[in-house]
Write a protein that holds these residues in place. Sequence first.
Motif, PDB file in Angstrom:
ATOM      1  N   PHE A 291      18.675  12.920  19.942  1.00 28.91           N
ATOM      2  CA  PHE A 291      19.487  12.373  21.029  1.00 28.91           C
ATOM      3  C   PHE A 291      18.719  11.266  21.738  1.00 28.91           C
ATOM      4  CE2 PHE A 291      20.747  16.886  20.742  1.00 28.91           C
ATOM      5  CZ  PHE A 291      22.112  16.755  20.517  1.00 28.91           C
ATOM      6  N   MET A 292      19.466  10.289  22.248  1.00 27.16           N
ATOM      7  CA  MET A 292      18.853   9.271  23.099  1.00 27.16           C
ATOM      8  C   MET A 292      19.897   8.722  24.055  1.00 27.16           C
ATOM      9  SD  MET A 292      18.373   5.914  20.635  1.00 27.16           S
ATOM     10  CE  MET A 292      19.784   5.001  20.001  1.00 27.16           C
ATOM     11  N   VAL A 293      19.420   8.279  25.211  1.00 27.03           N
ATOM     12  CA  VAL A 293      20.284   7.658  26.202  1.00 27.03           C
ATOM     13  C   VAL A 293      19.456   6.611  26.932  1.00 27.03           C
ATOM     14  CG1 VAL A 293      19.731   9.317  28.046  1.00 27.03           C
ATOM     15  CG2 VAL A 293      21.930   8.096  28.087  1.00 27.03           C
ATOM     16  N   ALA A 294      20.126   5.574  27.439  1.00 31.48           N
ATOM     17  CA  ALA A 294      19.421   4.509  28.158  1.00 31.48           C
ATOM     18  C   ALA A 294      18.681   5.091  29.361  1.00 31.48           C
ATOM     19  CB  ALA A 294      20.413   3.443  28.606  1.00 31.48           C
ATOM     20  N   ASP A 295      17.518   4.503  29.652  1.00 28.98           N
ATOM     21  CA  ASP A 295      16.721   4.989  30.786  1.00 28.98           C
ATOM     22  C   ASP A 295      16.703   4.027  31.958  1.00 28.98           C
ATOM     23  OD1 ASP A 295      15.105   2.923  29.935  1.00 28.98           O
ATOM     24  OD2 ASP A 295      13.395   4.187  29.382  1.00 28.98           O
ATOM     25  N   GLY A 296      17.462   2.936  31.861  1.00 33.82           N
ATOM     26  CA  GLY A 296      17.549   2.001  32.973  1.00 33.82           C
ATOM     27  C   GLY A 296      16.501   0.912  32.977  1.00 33.82           C
ATOM     28  N   THR A 297      15.564   0.955  32.044  1.00 34.34           N
ATOM     29  CA  THR A 297      14.506  -0.055  31.996  1.00 34.34           C
ATOM     30  C   THR A 297      14.646  -0.976  30.786  1.00 34.34           C
ATOM     31  OG1 THR A 297      12.983   1.299  30.679  1.00 34.34           O
ATOM     32  CG2 THR A 297      12.951   1.612  33.079  1.00 34.34           C
ATOM     33  N   GLY A 298      15.711  -0.799  30.042  1.00 35.44           N
ATOM     34  CA  GLY A 298      15.883  -1.543  28.804  1.00 35.44           C
ATOM     35  C   GLY A 298      15.546  -0.715  27.584  1.00 35.44           C
ATOM     36  N   GLY A 299      14.944   0.456  27.820  1.00 40.75           N
ATOM     37  CA  GLY A 299      14.611   1.363  26.734  1.00 40.75           C
ATOM     38  C   GLY A 299      15.479   2.608  26.764  1.00 40.75           C
ATOM     39  N   GLY A 308      18.308  19.004  27.017  1.00 37.07           N
ATOM     40  CA  GLY A 308      17.475  17.912  27.529  1.00 37.07           C
ATOM     41  C   GLY A 308      18.228  16.592  27.552  1.00 37.07           C
ATOM     42  N   HIS A 309      19.074  16.372  26.560  1.00 35.78           N
ATOM     43  CA  HIS A 309      19.857  15.140  26.498  1.00 35.78           C
ATOM     44  C   HIS A 309      20.848  15.068  27.657  1.00 35.78           C
ATOM     45  CE1 HIS A 309      22.141  11.774  24.947  1.00 35.78           C
ATOM     46  NE2 HIS A 309      23.238  12.516  24.859  1.00 35.78           N
ATOM     47  N   ASN A 310      21.533  16.186  27.925  1.00 35.39           N
ATOM     48  CA  ASN A 310      22.508  16.199  29.019  1.00 35.39           C
ATOM     49  C   ASN A 310      21.838  15.901  30.358  1.00 35.39           C
ATOM     50  OD1 ASN A 310      24.669  16.714  27.330  1.00 35.39           O
ATOM     51  ND2 ASN A 310      24.536  18.939  27.573  1.00 35.39           N
ATOM     52  N   GLU A 311      20.634  16.409  30.545  1.00 37.14           N
ATOM     53  CA  GLU A 311      19.894  16.121  31.779  1.00 37.14           C
ATOM     54  C   GLU A 311      19.556  14.624  31.855  1.00 37.14           C
ATOM     55  OE1 GLU A 311      16.524  18.656  31.657  1.00 37.14           O
ATOM     56  OE2 GLU A 311      17.670  20.496  32.066  1.00 37.14           O
ATOM     57  N   ALA A 312      19.184  14.062  30.749  1.00 32.96           N
ATOM     58  CA  ALA A 312      18.866  12.629  30.707  1.00 32.96           C
ATOM     59  C   ALA A 312      20.111  11.791  30.977  1.00 32.96           C
ATOM     60  CB  ALA A 312      18.266  12.261  29.353  1.00 32.96           C
ATOM     61  N   VAL A 313      21.255  12.221  30.445  1.00 32.42           N
ATOM     62  CA  VAL A 313      22.511  11.519  30.702  1.00 32.42           C
ATOM     63  C   VAL A 313      22.845  11.566  32.189  1.00 32.42           C
ATOM     64  CG1 VAL A 313      24.997  11.550  30.305  1.00 32.42           C
ATOM     65  CG2 VAL A 313      23.434  11.839  28.384  1.00 32.42           C
ATOM     66  N   GLY A 314      22.606  12.738  32.811  1.00 31.44           N
ATOM     67  CA  GLY A 314      22.854  12.868  34.245  1.00 31.44           C
ATOM     68  C   GLY A 314      22.002  11.895  35.051  1.00 31.44           C
ATOM     69  N   ARG A 315      20.752  11.759  34.671  1.00 29.07           N
ATOM     70  CA  ARG A 315      19.876  10.808  35.368  1.00 29.07           C
ATOM     71  C   ARG A 315      20.358   9.371  35.176  1.00 29.07           C
ATOM     72  NH1 ARG A 315      16.051  14.656  33.585  1.00 29.07           N
ATOM     73  NH2 ARG A 315      15.661  13.549  31.618  1.00 29.07           N
ATOM     74  N   TRP A 316      20.836   9.060  33.983  1.00 27.17           N
ATOM     75  CA  TRP A 316      21.332   7.723  33.698  1.00 27.17           C
ATOM     76  C   TRP A 316      22.588   7.414  34.516  1.00 27.17           C
ATOM     77  CZ3 TRP A 316      20.965   2.971  32.871  1.00 27.17           C
ATOM     78  CH2 TRP A 316      21.935   2.195  32.238  1.00 27.17           C
TER      79      TRP A 316
END
Length: 327
Positions: A291-299, A308-316
């Motif tokens: 899984f991957m999702v944008a982190d707001g820095t271009g990466g 873990g992916h769902n948590e990352a999506v929530g942060r995004w």
Amino acid sequence: MRRPLRLFGCLAGFVLALVAAAALLLGGGVLGEATIKQETPFLIPAGSTLTSVAGNLETAGHISSADGFLLRARLFGSSDPIQAGEFSLSPDMSQGDILAAFQSGDVIRRFVTIPEGMPSVLVWERLMAEELLTGEIPVPPEGSILPDTYAFERGQDRAELVEQMQGTMDLYLAEAWAERSDSIAVDTIREALILAAIVEKETGTPEERRTVAGLYSNRLRTGMMLQADPTIIYPITQGKPLGRRIRQSEIAAVNGYNTYTMLGLPSGPITNPGRESIAAVLNPEPHDYVFMVADGTGGHEFNATLEGHNEAVGRWFELRRQRGEME
């Protein structure tokens, strides 16, 4: 016995006098001088003769006498033929310099750059917009062009330049395939090219390429859908920017490219991938991410689990709300 010596001396003196007179005449401009006033291009069409070129030089005002130029060439020039192409003439050039340039083939080189990830329809538009190229071409097959900077000459045929770009891609693919890792998830060069095009479109961060390649390799091995957004867009725009958010109907569309509704690789490349993306697919980073999702820095933020992916999506999403990009 002294008479032959005297005769030899007279002949030698006569030859030296002729050479000196010729040098004086040629150098002094009686047979013509170069009269180039500023840096200027000069085109020699294919099949031109030295006589026609001399005439064109005189007509353009670059020399004062075509006949003088031809005589100088016969007396002092080499036997090498002149070359076709576009040459740069400058005020400091003599007639001898001009002839030497024409014989050496030191033509003006112009350049066209194909950036990494440029789809073939945009390659076609760029080449057709270059006024110094000639001839009509179709849109090249997607993935057949290796992104790079290519030199060309005024009047060069576009088809010839495309053939060079495609030959460069074929050569690089063959070389890279020979150095492939045992851990790759594809079976053929064609499949490597298709996956590399997805990697190219999914990240603009060079240090992420091997990570992204490893992620999609993991998905292929485990039978997961690739779910790469750029594969949704390609059938709609042929690789051009969509200019809006993807619609739900487009996510659900069934076709040979949409990796949200199909398993495995799309039916073809979605862009022209660069060397680094191809190399990443042929030597992917070993990890467990799927899984991957944008982190707001271009990466991107990568995860091995859905939790873990769902948590990352929530942060995004929270970051986008803070930016005013979504409610």
